[in-house]
Design a protein around this motif. Structure first.
Motif, short mmCIF file in Angstrom:
data_model
loop_
_atom_site.label_atom_id
_atom_site.label_comp_id
_atom_site.label_asym_id
_atom_site.label_seq_id
_atom_site.Cartn_x
_atom_site.Cartn_y
_atom_site.Cartn_z
N LYS A 99 -16.51 0.96 98.95
CA LYS A 99 -15.94 1.42 100.23
C LYS A 99 -16.27 2.90 100.48
CE LYS A 99 -11.76 0.13 98.92
NZ LYS A 99 -12.13 -0.43 97.59
N THR A 100 -16.01 3.74 99.47
CA THR A 100 -16.27 5.17 99.65
C THR A 100 -17.78 5.43 99.76
OG1 THR A 100 -14.24 5.73 98.47
CG2 THR A 100 -15.86 7.48 98.71
N THR A 101 -18.55 4.71 98.98
CA THR A 101 -20.02 4.82 99.06
C THR A 101 -20.48 4.49 100.48
OG1 THR A 101 -20.21 4.17 96.75
CG2 THR A 101 -22.19 3.91 98.09
N PHE A 102 -19.90 3.45 101.05
CA PHE A 102 -20.21 3.07 102.42
C PHE A 102 -19.87 4.21 103.38
CE2 PHE A 102 -19.38 1.27 106.54
CZ PHE A 102 -20.35 0.29 106.70
N VAL A 103 -18.69 4.79 103.20
CA VAL A 103 -18.25 5.87 104.09
C VAL A 103 -19.20 7.07 103.99
CG1 VAL A 103 -16.37 7.46 104.67
CG2 VAL A 103 -15.84 5.11 104.07
#
Ligand code: ADP
Ligand code: MG
Length: 150
Positions: A46-50
């Motif tokens: 999720k954070t990688t995506f963000v």
């Protein structure tokens, strides 16, 4: 866009997110904030995506997990969009926290783009029609990203 994409490494997840962000800012025709809700276990991406998403919005700041602060705001230098909000609901205790963050107002403005990690904790409080992305582990580096409209 396909409703399911397989990512084989973090760079690919960032690229998918970056392309999506660029697509969103090139079609600024929303009456409310644009919301991307992210769901998936710890380490799902999720954070990688963000990080990729923010880069697609032209944001140069380092994106880290806002787990301890719930919400971070970044300026966007585009005509229509002014702010990017990165929210992490992991520690969200419910509607009280949601109100304290002033989310109602943030959501009401079409100049805002919002990415919400652990969106399932806030889903009931978000307006209908947001983009939800579910991250599933397929292997050490393989993830499935499932795109849904909620
Ligand atoms: P979350 O925010 O969902 O807890 P993070 O993005 O913080 O997840 O962490 C994902 C971890 O998994 C990172 O260490 C990243 O390098 C790793 N990773 C491996 N493969 C992928 C992939 N295909 N997409 C995203 N992250 C990946
Ligand atoms: Mg995270």
């Amino acid at each position: 866009m396909k409703t399911e994409i397989e990512s084989v490494n973090p760079e690919q997840t960032k690229k998918i997110a970056k392309n999506l962000a660029q697509e969103i800012i090139s079609h600024p025709c929303f009456s409310k904030a644009f919301i991307v809700g992210l769901k998936g276990d710890l380490g799902g991406g999720k954070t990688t995506f963000v990080q990729g998403f923010a880069s697609g919005l032209g944001i140069k700041d380092k994106i880290t997990s806002p787990t301890f602060v719930l919400l971070k705001r970044f300026k966007i230098k585009s005509k229509k969009f002014k702010n990017f909000y990165h929210i992490d609901c992991y520690r969200m205790e419910g509607i009280k926290d949601f109100k304290e963050l002033g989310l109602k107002e943030i959501i009401s403005k079409p100049e805002n783009i919002i990415a919400v990690e652990w969106v399932e904790k806030a889903e009931k409080l978000l307006p209908k029609g947001f983009l939800k992305i579910e991250f599933q582990f397929l292997g050490k580096k393989r993830r499935r990203l499932k795109f849904l409209c909620r």
